[in-house]
Each structure stands twice: as C-alpha cells, then as structure tokens.
Write a protein that holds these residues in place. Structure first.
Motif, PDB file in Angstrom:
ATOM      1  N   GLY A   1      -3.241   8.509   4.599  1.00  0.00           N
ATOM      2  CA  GLY A   1      -2.830   7.679   3.469  1.00  0.00           C
ATOM      3  C   GLY A   1      -1.759   6.690   3.907  1.00  0.00           C
ATOM      4  O   GLY A   1      -1.176   6.804   4.987  1.00  0.00           O
ATOM      5  N   HIS A   2      -1.513   5.700   3.045  1.00  0.00           N
ATOM      6  CA  HIS A   2      -0.680   4.555   3.421  1.00  0.00           C
ATOM      7  C   HIS A   2       0.821   4.836   3.323  1.00  0.00           C
ATOM      8  O   HIS A   2       1.276   5.580   2.448  1.00  0.00           O
ATOM      9  CB  HIS A   2      -0.998   3.373   2.501  1.00  0.00           C
ATOM     10  CG  HIS A   2      -2.380   2.824   2.684  1.00  0.00           C
ATOM     11  ND1 HIS A   2      -2.688   1.866   3.624  1.00  0.00           N
ATOM     12  CD2 HIS A   2      -3.547   3.112   2.054  1.00  0.00           C
ATOM     13  CE1 HIS A   2      -3.985   1.578   3.542  1.00  0.00           C
ATOM     14  NE2 HIS A   2      -4.532   2.321   2.602  1.00  0.00           N
TER      15      HIS A   2
ATOM     16  N   LEU B   1      -7.747  11.155   4.292  1.00  0.00           N
ATOM     17  CA  LEU B   1      -8.048  12.596   4.250  1.00  0.00           C
ATOM     18  C   LEU B   1      -7.215  13.327   3.197  1.00  0.00           C
ATOM     19  O   LEU B   1      -7.420  14.519   2.975  1.00  0.00           O
ATOM     20  CB  LEU B   1      -7.818  13.206   5.644  1.00  0.00           C
ATOM     21  CG  LEU B   1      -8.544  12.488   6.789  1.00  0.00           C
ATOM     22  CD1 LEU B   1      -8.132  13.071   8.142  1.00  0.00           C
ATOM     23  CD2 LEU B   1     -10.053  12.562   6.626  1.00  0.00           C
ATOM     24  N   ILE B   2      -6.289  12.633   2.559  1.00  0.00           N
ATOM     25  CA  ILE B   2      -5.477  13.232   1.481  1.00  0.00           C
ATOM     26  C   ILE B   2      -6.182  13.113   0.131  1.00  0.00           C
ATOM     27  O   ILE B   2      -5.616  13.477  -0.893  1.00  0.00           O
ATOM     28  CB  ILE B   2      -4.088  12.564   1.379  1.00  0.00           C
ATOM     29  CG1 ILE B   2      -4.230  11.053   1.140  1.00  0.00           C
ATOM     30  CG2 ILE B   2      -3.252  12.842   2.627  1.00  0.00           C
ATOM     31  CD1 ILE B   2      -2.922  10.344   0.781  1.00  0.00           C
ATOM     32  N   ILE B   3      -7.395  12.609   0.134  1.00  0.00           N
ATOM     33  CA  ILE B   3      -8.104  12.365  -1.138  1.00  0.00           C
ATOM     34  C   ILE B   3      -8.188  13.648  -1.986  1.00  0.00           C
ATOM     35  O   ILE B   3      -8.369  14.741  -1.456  1.00  0.00           O
ATOM     36  CB  ILE B   3      -9.517  11.783  -0.865  1.00  0.00           C
ATOM     37  CG1 ILE B   3     -10.140  11.244  -2.157  1.00  0.00           C
ATOM     38  CG2 ILE B   3     -10.420  12.797  -0.177  1.00  0.00           C
ATOM     39  CD1 ILE B   3     -11.396  10.402  -1.926  1.00  0.00           C
ATOM     40  N   GLU B   4      -8.028  13.466  -3.296  1.00  0.00           N
ATOM     41  CA  GLU B   4      -8.140  14.576  -4.254  1.00  0.00           C
ATOM     42  C   GLU B   4      -9.401  14.391  -5.096  1.00  0.00           C
ATOM     43  O   GLU B   4      -9.976  13.303  -5.123  1.00  0.00           O
ATOM     44  CB  GLU B   4      -6.914  14.593  -5.187  1.00  0.00           C
ATOM     45  CG  GLU B   4      -5.577  14.765  -4.488  1.00  0.00           C
ATOM     46  CD  GLU B   4      -5.360  16.179  -3.944  1.00  0.00           C
ATOM     47  OE1 GLU B   4      -6.188  17.072  -4.220  1.00  0.00           O
ATOM     48  OE2 GLU B   4      -4.364  16.365  -3.213  1.00  0.00           O
ATOM     49  N   GLU B   5      -9.759  15.443  -5.828  1.00  0.00           N
ATOM     50  CA  GLU B   5     -11.007  15.393  -6.606  1.00  0.00           C
ATOM     51  C   GLU B   5     -11.001  14.268  -7.637  1.00  0.00           C
ATOM     52  O   GLU B   5     -12.040  13.656  -7.906  1.00  0.00           O
ATOM     53  CB  GLU B   5     -11.260  16.744  -7.286  1.00  0.00           C
ATOM     54  CG  GLU B   5     -11.385  17.863  -6.249  1.00  0.00           C
ATOM     55  CD  GLU B   5     -12.576  18.782  -6.472  1.00  0.00           C
ATOM     56  OE1 GLU B   5     -13.423  18.471  -7.324  1.00  0.00           O
ATOM     57  OE2 GLU B   5     -12.639  19.812  -5.772  1.00  0.00           O
TER      58      GLU B   5
ATOM     59  N   ASP C   1      -8.164   3.037  -2.330  1.00  0.00           N
ATOM     60  CA  ASP C   1      -8.694   2.745  -0.996  1.00  0.00           C
ATOM     61  C   ASP C   1      -9.682   3.838  -0.582  1.00  0.00           C
ATOM     62  O   ASP C   1      -9.276   4.920  -0.169  1.00  0.00           O
ATOM     63  CB  ASP C   1      -7.534   2.656   0.002  1.00  0.00           C
ATOM     64  CG  ASP C   1      -8.017   2.385   1.412  1.00  0.00           C
ATOM     65  OD1 ASP C   1      -9.227   2.147   1.608  1.00  0.00           O
ATOM     66  OD2 ASP C   1      -7.174   2.417   2.332  1.00  0.00           O
ATOM     67  N   ALA C   2     -10.969   3.547  -0.670  1.00  0.00           N
ATOM     68  CA  ALA C   2     -11.989   4.537  -0.317  1.00  0.00           C
ATOM     69  C   ALA C   2     -12.461   4.395   1.126  1.00  0.00           C
ATOM     70  O   ALA C   2     -13.458   4.997   1.530  1.00  0.00           O
ATOM     71  CB  ALA C   2     -13.173   4.431  -1.277  1.00  0.00           C
TER      72      ALA C   2
ATOM     73  N   ALA D   1       0.843  -1.196   0.000  1.00  0.00           N
ATOM     74  CA  ALA D   1       0.000   0.000   0.000  1.00  0.00           C
ATOM     75  C   ALA D   1       0.874   1.239   0.000  1.00  0.00           C
ATOM     76  O   ALA D   1       1.970   1.245   0.575  1.00  0.00           O
ATOM     77  CB  ALA D   1      -0.909   0.014   1.227  1.00  0.00           C
ATOM     78  N   GLU D   2       0.374   2.281  -0.628  1.00  0.00           N
ATOM     79  CA  GLU D   2       1.067   3.575  -0.619  1.00  0.00           C
ATOM     80  C   GLU D   2       0.057   4.665  -0.950  1.00  0.00           C
ATOM     81  O   GLU D   2      -0.729   4.513  -1.894  1.00  0.00           O
ATOM     82  CB  GLU D   2       2.181   3.553  -1.673  1.00  0.00           C
ATOM     83  CG  GLU D   2       3.129   4.728  -1.560  1.00  0.00           C
ATOM     84  CD  GLU D   2       4.160   4.713  -2.705  1.00  0.00           C
ATOM     85  OE1 GLU D   2       4.636   3.623  -3.068  1.00  0.00           O
ATOM     86  OE2 GLU D   2       4.436   5.800  -3.215  1.00  0.00           O
TER      87      GLU D   2
END
Ligand code: PXG
Length: 433
Positions: free
Chosen positions: A53-54, A411-415, A42-43, A27-28
């Motif tokens: 994030g991983h 929480l680092i998710i982008e659009e 990974d949602a 994972a990364e």
C-alpha cells in the motif's frame, strides 16, 4: 494544471492523454487522490509494485532519514553498509540456493543484467558457444534491448529492427481449453517440450538460457499449466541451459509466497526482481543468482573485476533504506503470504464476473486477476480501455492490456475493497458497448 507539453510520456498515447489528462496528486494505503481531491481505489498497486500500500510511514521515514544520512555512495570498489544488509535480508527470503544478489534500478535492467550473467557464466566455464537466448511468445521482460529481444509482444518489438541476434522463442502457454480454469490450468504442460524442439533445431551447445515469467503479467495474466514449469526446469537441466525466472511482477508476495519459485516449487538459476522490492517507493531491481552461477565468475585472478557490469545507482542508499523498511513492513504484517489468504475472496469475486456481457475468460492466482473481454470488431483493446475509463470515473483504478483487465491490488486489500472493485468493474463491463 501544469503545462503538459514537454513531458514525453512512457507507454502512453501522449496526444490522447494530453487532450484528456488524468493526474494523481497523492496516495495513501489503498487509495490515490486526484488534484481536485477525488479518492480512487488502487486495484493495481500502482503498476504491480506498491505491494504494502501507498506511503507507508515506516518506508517514508526510512527514505527521509537516509537522504539526510548518506545520499549517495559510489558502488564500484566502494560499499555502504545498507547495501550488504539489504542483500543479506533478500537472500534470506529468496528461494533456497539463490543467495547472491546483484542490484539494478528497474526490472528492465534486471533482465538485461541476468542475460549478461548467463552469457558470462558459460564463457567463464569454457562453454562460450552458448550464446543463444530463449524467451517466450507473449513474454514481457522490460524495454531494454535484451529484454525486448527475448520478449514476445509484437507491438513492443516491431519498430526496433532485428534486435539481438541468436534469440528464439518458446510458444506461449495460453490455451483456450483452459478458459475459466480455477487454480492452475490443466492443459498445456507439454508446451514446455517446445524447448526440446529448439534444442533439436539449434543444439544445446549454442543455448545459454531460457527466460520466462512464472505467471505472465503484462500480456494479460497467463498462468503456467500444471506441471509446465517443472518440465521446463527438467529440460534445462538435461541440456545445461540456465533457467531464468522473471519475477518482476510475481516477486514479493503477489502469488501468496515471497516468490513464485516458492509458490510453484521450481527453482531457477537466476531470478529477476524489481517493483515490490522497495514497495515502488524508490526505483530498484535485482538479480538473484545461484551459487554455481556466481562462483563460476570467481575463478578469475583475485585482483580482476569478475563481472564487468553495474550501474551508477546499483545499491543506491535511498533504495536500500526503502527496501529494508519494505521488508520490515512485509514481515510485520505477514504480507508475503497474505495473497494466499485473500486469494479465495478475490479470485471468487473475479470468477463471479463469468456470464457478464463480453467476458470470455477469467484467470486468477493469488492477488492477480485477468478478466478477458471479447475485442470490439476491428478495434482491439478499445472495449477494455472503455472499461478502464469508466472505472476511473467511478473511483477504481484498474489496468488494461489488450482486451484484458488486469488487477493486482496492494496485498493489504480487505474484503470491502474487493467488493468495491468488483461492483464497479461489473457496472463498467455492463455499461460498455
Ligand atoms: N519484467 C516483467 C515481468 C515486468 O512485468 C519488467 C520486466 C520491466 O520492469 P521495469 O521496472 O523496467 O518497468 C516488467 C514491468 C503492465 C505493465 O501493464 C507491466 C510492467 C511495466 C509496465 C506495464 O502490465 N512490468
């Protein structure tokens, strides 16, 4: 492929899994990779825990260095510097007043610890008749005996006998008048009055504490109705009952503030955390206690152990190192409030699923979403499970609970990730029977 026989897997249909295993090898960042090299978004942040994030380098390096420096230090009557430093750093971001930190190794241990603190607190103050613990229907507080007893998920309870005596439950807060609410649901603050009903039934002098998740996660993302938590707080105050928030899922930025208590402006007396505390990299949990709770134990003679409770691995050096590096990462990248910024595109995309076949409700707050599907007749959970499988095959990892698809991305998710998650989910929902 390793031999799968010996491992009795937790919360898993073992035979179904072993007939058709899904393994994760690496994972990364936002992604997992399977052993054959397939990339999966990974949602769910692993299991609501990998908030930054991983395999974040800073956290990886901190664990590696700590393993070489001090692998273990006994926690009883001994200390090591990182445990004190980490507790101080945690207290600094905690809701005002919750500045004592007791370390555990999981959410389940945090819950059972908090329940014991509540019982010990009343006894130390000469109110030893306060032994009753109040949970809530559809609550999840881990799997130890205390947490199972105050928990409200029938499947997790029914096989295990009578559980703890003297436990009662508030009604849950899911109200079908609130379907597809945007923001906190309008109806149901009065459900908090259920606590008055239990006080009238049992008498306040028998009740030690009430434990609730500010947002219930495991039973499908149930949001607190507007005014509900404030009302619960007021009723607890009126009757001298401790209020415990189980923030194992909501803690560490999930809702756009460090803790849900801050997001909602309601401060409990005790708060349980785990998961995002170390970014999931080393098992760890904690109980935050208000000074008045902690101080009640400190009236004992000074040579006496004040609270006869603790774990061999409380404040483990590797966990503290991981936790400190996690807090640094959260701070550097503004992650503890980032869910507030991302809530609009994420929640908007989730509400965009309204109108798809089977979708009967969408509930979202911060970076959490619950998408509830109508159950297939006579097969509860089967439709959502098919959606999960379909998403996994298409490269997106989601979680299901009953017939609700739960999303809680790092929480680092982008659009662009949001777009991929909801495109895949849309196709999956359309494709299932
Ligand atoms: N309290 C809450 C509110 C939780 O969500 C626990 C306690 C227990 O934590 P440990 O670390 O003992 O597992 C949890 C755990 C799901 C799911 O599918 C959620 C959890 C665990 C497993 C599955 O939503 N949360």
């Amino acid at each position: 492929m390793p031999n799968l026989d010996a491992y009795w897997m937790p919360f898993t249909a073992n035979r179904q899994f072993k007939a058709s295993p899904r393994l994760i090898a690496r994972a990364e960042g936002m992604h997992f990779w399977t052993p054959d090299g397939r990339q999966v978004l990974d949602a769910v942040a692993g299991l609501w825990c990998v908030n930054a994030g991983h395999a974040r380098p800073r956290i990886v390096q901190a664990i590696q260095a700590q393993a070489a420096q001090l692998d273990f230090a006994p926690p009883f009557n001994m200390g090591h510097p990182l445990a004190f430093e980490f507790a101080g750093r945690l207290a600094a971001i905690a809701p005002a007043g919750l500045d004592k930190v007791f370390f555990t190794n999981s959410g389940s241990e945090s819950v059972d610890t908090a329940l014991k603190v509540a019982l010990g607190y009343h006894r130390a103050r000469g109110e030893g008749t306060r032994t009753r613990l109040i949970g809530r229907e559809r609550g999840y507080h881990g799997v130890n005996l205390g947490g199972t007893s105050v928990g409200g998920i029938v499947g997790n309870r029914k096989a295990f006998g009578a559980l703890l005596p003297g436990v009662d439950h508030l009604r849950h807060t899911h109200d079908t008048r609130n379907l597809f609410s945007q923001g906190l649901p309008a109806h149901g603050a009065d459900l908090a009055d259920d606590l008055e009903r239990l006080v009238a039934l049992h008498d306040a002098s028998t009740i030690a504490a009430v434990i609730v998740e500010p947002v219930a996660g495991s039973t499908g993302v149930l949001l607190p109705p507007q005014g509900y938590l404030e009302r619960l707080r007021a009723i607890c105050d009126r009757h001298g009952i401790l209020l415990i928030f189980d923030e194992v899922i909501t803690g560490f930025g999930r809702l756009g503030a460090p803790f849900a208590a801050q997001r909602f402006g309601v401060t409990p007396d005790l708060m349980t955390v785990a998961k995002g505390m170390t970014n999931g990299a080393v098992p760890m949990g904690a109980v935050f206690a208000a000074a008045k709770v902690h101080d009640a134990f400190m009236d004992a003679p000074p040579q006496q152990i004040e609270f006869l409770h603790g774990y061999t691995y409380s404040g483990h050096p590797l966990a503290c190192a991981a936790g400190l590096a996690t807090l640094d990462t959260y701070a550097e990248e503004g992650l503890l409030t980032r869910a507030d910024t991302m809530a609009a595109p994420f929640g908007g995309a989730a509400h965009g699923l309204r109108g798809l076949p089977h979708v009967v409700d969408v509930r979202t707050l911060g970076l959490v979403a619950g998408i509830e599907l109508a159950p297939r007749a006579g097969q509860p959970g089967a439709r959502a499970y098919d959606v999960f499988l379909r998403c996994w095959e298409q490269g997106v990892f989601v979680r299901t609970t009953g017939d609700t698809v739960a999303l809680s991305p790092p929480l680092i998710i982008e659009e662009a990730h949001i777009a991929q998650v909801f495109k895949t989910l849309t196709e999956a929902i359309r494709s299932v029977e």
